[in-house]
Design a protein around this motif. Structure first.
Motif, mmCIF file in Angstrom:
data_model
loop_
_atom_site.group_PDB
_atom_site.id
_atom_site.type_symbol
_atom_site.label_atom_id
_atom_site.label_comp_id
_atom_site.label_asym_id
_atom_site.label_seq_id
_atom_site.Cartn_x
_atom_site.Cartn_y
_atom_site.Cartn_z
ATOM 1 N N ASP A 416 -6.177 5.856 -1.376
ATOM 2 C CA ASP A 416 -7.114 5.521 -0.287
ATOM 3 C C ASP A 416 -8.582 5.521 -0.688
ATOM 4 O OD1 ASP A 416 -7.330 8.206 -0.554
ATOM 5 O OD2 ASP A 416 -6.798 8.720 1.523
ATOM 6 N N LYS A 417 -8.918 6.169 -1.834
ATOM 7 C CA LYS A 417 -10.348 6.167 -2.222
ATOM 8 C C LYS A 417 -10.835 4.765 -2.618
ATOM 9 C CE LYS A 417 -9.458 7.641 -6.973
ATOM 10 N NZ LYS A 417 -9.656 8.639 -7.996
ATOM 11 N N MET A 419 -10.102 2.048 -0.883
ATOM 12 C CA MET A 419 -9.951 1.170 0.279
ATOM 13 C C MET A 419 -11.153 0.229 0.441
ATOM 14 S SD MET A 419 -9.457 2.293 4.219
ATOM 15 C CE MET A 419 -9.426 1.129 5.546
ATOM 16 N N TYR A 436 -3.281 -1.641 8.193
ATOM 17 C CA TYR A 436 -3.011 -0.769 7.054
ATOM 18 C C TYR A 436 -2.326 0.483 7.565
ATOM 19 C CZ TYR A 436 -7.362 1.548 8.557
ATOM 20 O OH TYR A 436 -8.325 2.175 9.284
ATOM 21 N N TYR A 438 -0.791 4.568 6.153
ATOM 22 C CA TYR A 438 -0.687 5.555 5.082
ATOM 23 C C TYR A 438 0.785 5.730 4.725
ATOM 24 C CZ TYR A 438 -5.515 6.971 4.732
ATOM 25 O OH TYR A 438 -6.853 6.976 4.453
ATOM 26 N N ASN A 442 -2.411 10.377 0.586
ATOM 27 C CA ASN A 442 -3.578 9.705 -0.016
ATOM 28 C C ASN A 442 -3.284 8.300 -0.555
ATOM 29 O OD1 ASN A 442 -1.983 10.373 -2.104
ATOM 30 N ND2 ASN A 442 -3.551 11.406 -3.339
ATOM 31 N N ARG A 443 -2.101 7.737 -0.231
ATOM 32 C CA ARG A 443 -1.828 6.360 -0.657
ATOM 33 C C ARG A 443 -1.578 5.501 0.563
ATOM 34 N NH1 ARG A 443 2.532 5.457 -2.995
ATOM 35 N NH2 ARG A 443 2.112 3.872 -4.541
ATOM 36 N N MET A 444 -2.126 4.289 0.520
ATOM 37 C CA MET A 444 -1.980 3.444 1.699
ATOM 38 C C MET A 444 -1.527 2.046 1.328
ATOM 39 S SD MET A 444 -6.006 3.272 2.505
ATOM 40 C CE MET A 444 -5.754 2.532 4.077
#
Length: 600
Positions: A416-417, A419, A436, A438, A442-444
């Motif tokens: 997600d960082k 995005m 979007y 999740y 922390n992964r999307m």
């Protein structure tokens, strides 16, 4: 010893690109002992030079591995190795049609990625037994528990069944054979009294003709029997049947459930179609098998031989390549600047590069390619609709009432960082964010609609760089939407070069024209006269570069004195240059055509 079909297992390895399929295949081949340690090399199933150089698998390869299980029985395990790149998912679906089970490989440090999911759905469509394998457990960045969580959440598989291996060091690989024997069912076939087999690949051998790779579903086949192709009823006498064990190993007989090859002196390349059903004249089956989904090409480009007398060689090379790559389609084409050639359809840009390199290496044909384009739907003012994929066919703008271009549904899986970066890149490429979600904390997964024409260029490279290699991308075609399209022409020394023309969205035309003109200026050699290079939409010039002429210093012998003498000499030189320009023609090297295709 006669093999019992209960002791046959057909399986393939599927995964996202770079998760270690080829390395795992190497270890399995090494363990089975069909090749001596001396002959073993990395990526042993990747037989083409281009596969070894790029470290990717392009063609699925088959290998039969003998294995003696703990219960003392000898099994024959047929491994069909598959590619991971999105352009070659067609190869994967063909390989899966010949299997009963699949190992799905997940990288312990990268987790589940877009192509892992896409390949899992393909395997589910074929009702295969699926065994999860976590690879690269020897890496310092490996997070095994995290990878197990993802297998549970994203893939919906039981992570307790996951085998932990390191294909590179060989840890845990020996357990795979036992689990294949236990979890993957043997091939099912009745003793129906007829012969039925599916052609899933083929290649051309200069000495033996066409070698057909097939999977037998019913009956058995021996040397000397007469086979028949269902699609065109062509009949041939079988000269040899056998298994692939890195090299071809002839056998007396192949039975139902086995994967192997046959040679029948097939000289006519067009008789063999991938996905065709093979039967026998005297043991004929009543109907053909379903075969495979026809691949739909999405990128089109024209290929011309550099020397126009190599046209015959290009024709022959394409026929032989088509035998080995069923997703390539081509038809005749011609151009004012480049003569006769072929208009070809590809599954993506990597596929285009691979075909070009294979033609140049394996068949020694030097090629010029035109700018890749996609299919556009044009509605004329009189209401007729026409699909075009070539800038040459683009009509006069006055005759067009609207143009629609193909869009894709893209699914991008990223930490997600990244995005914000992904959003920015997709908007740059005229993408629209759909939604979007999740997948883990922390992964999307981000969904976008993007025009295919933009993705064809450099979208994938940009995505990889803004996500530092962690972004994975998968797409499907989503239909047509209206667009503002223009035809961008390039005029070199006053002449339009049709092979450089591109169809492009109006907003992007000026930037593309400028970059292309700069690149052409660097690639086209200087002449004795000035060469203007212009980018134009219709009659409007939107960019220009000039290649300056070689000049001789004609005023060298005039020193001091009156300036008019020098002017007279310069004017005389100018007249000469003008006359040269009228008769001089500009040779455009192959590198100039390629430079227009390549982005920065």
């Amino acid at each position: 010893m006669k093999l019992n079909k209960k002791n046959i297992r057909n399986f393939s390895i599927i995964a996202h690109i770079d998760h270690g399929k080829s390395t795992l295949s190497d270890r399995l081949i090494q363990l089975s002992g069909i090749i001596s340690e001396r002959d073993m090399k990395e990526q042993i199933l990747d037989s083409m030079d281009i596969e070894r150089e790029r470290g990717i698998t392009i063609k699925s390869q088959t290998v039969s591995l003998p294995y003696t299980a703990q219960d003392g029985k000898t099994y024959l395990l047929n491994l069909i190795d598959t590619p991971g790149h999105v352009d070659f998912s067609y190869e994967v679906s063909r390989a899966l049609a010949s299997c009963e089970g699949a190992l799905i490989l997940v990288d312990a440090s990268q987790g589940v990625e877009a192509q892992t999911l896409a390949n899992l759905y393909l395997a589910m469509e074929h009702d295969l037994a699926i065994i999860p394998v976590i690879n690269k457990i020897d890496l310092p960045s490996a997070e095994i528990e995290w990878a197990k969580e993802q297998i549970e959440e994203d893939l919906g598989l039981d992570s307790d069944d996951a085998i932990l291996v390191s294909a590179k060091t060989g840890i845990g690989v020996d357990k795979i054979f036992e689990i294949i024997v236990k979890k993957i069912p043997p091939p099912v076939s009745g003793d129906a009294g007829f012969f039925k087999a599916l052609v899933f690949d083929s290649h051309y051998d200069a000495f033996r003709g066409t070698i057909v790779h097939f999977r037998i579903f019913e009956g058995s086949i021996k040397k000397g029997e007469k086979i028949q192709f269902m699609s065109n009823n062509a009949q041939y006498k079988v000269e040899e049947v056998g298994l692939f064990q890195i090299v071809r190993q002839p056998q007396d007989e192949l039975i139902a459930g086995q994967v192997g090859y046959f040679i029948a002196g097939i000289k006519n390349i067009s008789d063999v179609k991938i996905g065709d059903t093979v039967t026998m004249a005297d043991k004929r089956c009543d109907k053909a098998m379903a075969g495979f989904r026809e691949p739909t090409p999405v990128v089109f480009s024209s290929m011309y031989p550099v020397a126009s007398d190599d046209y015959e060689e290009l024709t022959e090379a394409l026929e032989k390549l088509k035998l080995n790559d069923a997703s390539l389609i081509y038809e005749k084409d011609s151009s004012v600047a480049l003569g006769f050639g072929y208009r070809c359809g590809f599954l993506g840009l990597l596929h285009l590069e691979v075909v070009q390199e294979r033609l140049e290496r394996e068949y020694n044909v030097s090629l010029i390619l035109t700018s890749p384009s996609v299919m556009y739907e044009i509605t004329y003012t009189d209401g007729t609709i026409k699909i075009i994929d070539n800038p040459v066919q683009y009509p006069d703008p006055a005759e067009i009432s609207r143009v629609r271009e193909p869009f894709i549904k893209a699914s991008i899986i990223v930490p997600d960082k990244y995005m914000g970066n992904v959003m920015q890149v997709c908007h740059e490429f005229r993408g629209v964010s759909k939604n979007y979600q999740y997948l883990t904390s922390n992964r999307m997964e981000m969904k976008f609609e993007l025009p295919l024409a933009e993705v064809v260029y450099e979208f994938y490279d940009r995505l990889k760089s803004v996500t530092q290699g962690y972004g994975s991308f998968d797409y499907e075609i989503a239909g047509y939407q209206e667009t503002d399209l223009v035809k961008l022409d390039f005029i070199i020394n006053g002449e339009r070069v049709d092979a450089l023309s591109q169809l492009i969205h109006r907003d992007k035309a000026e930037a593309r024209a400028r970059t292309a003109c700069k690149k052409l200026r660097e690639e086209i050699p200087r002449q004795q006269f000035k060469i203007p290079i212009q980018g134009a939409i219709g009659g409007k010039i939107i960019s220009r570069e000039t290649i300056s002429a070689f000049r001789k210093d004609v005023t060298a012998k005039c020193y001091g004195g009156d300036i008019s003498r020098k002017r007279k000499l310069l004017e005389k030189q100018k007249k000469g240059k003008k006359r040269m320009k009228m008769v001089g023609s500009v040779e455009i090297p192959q590198s100039a055509f390629l430079s227009v295709l390549k982005t920065d």
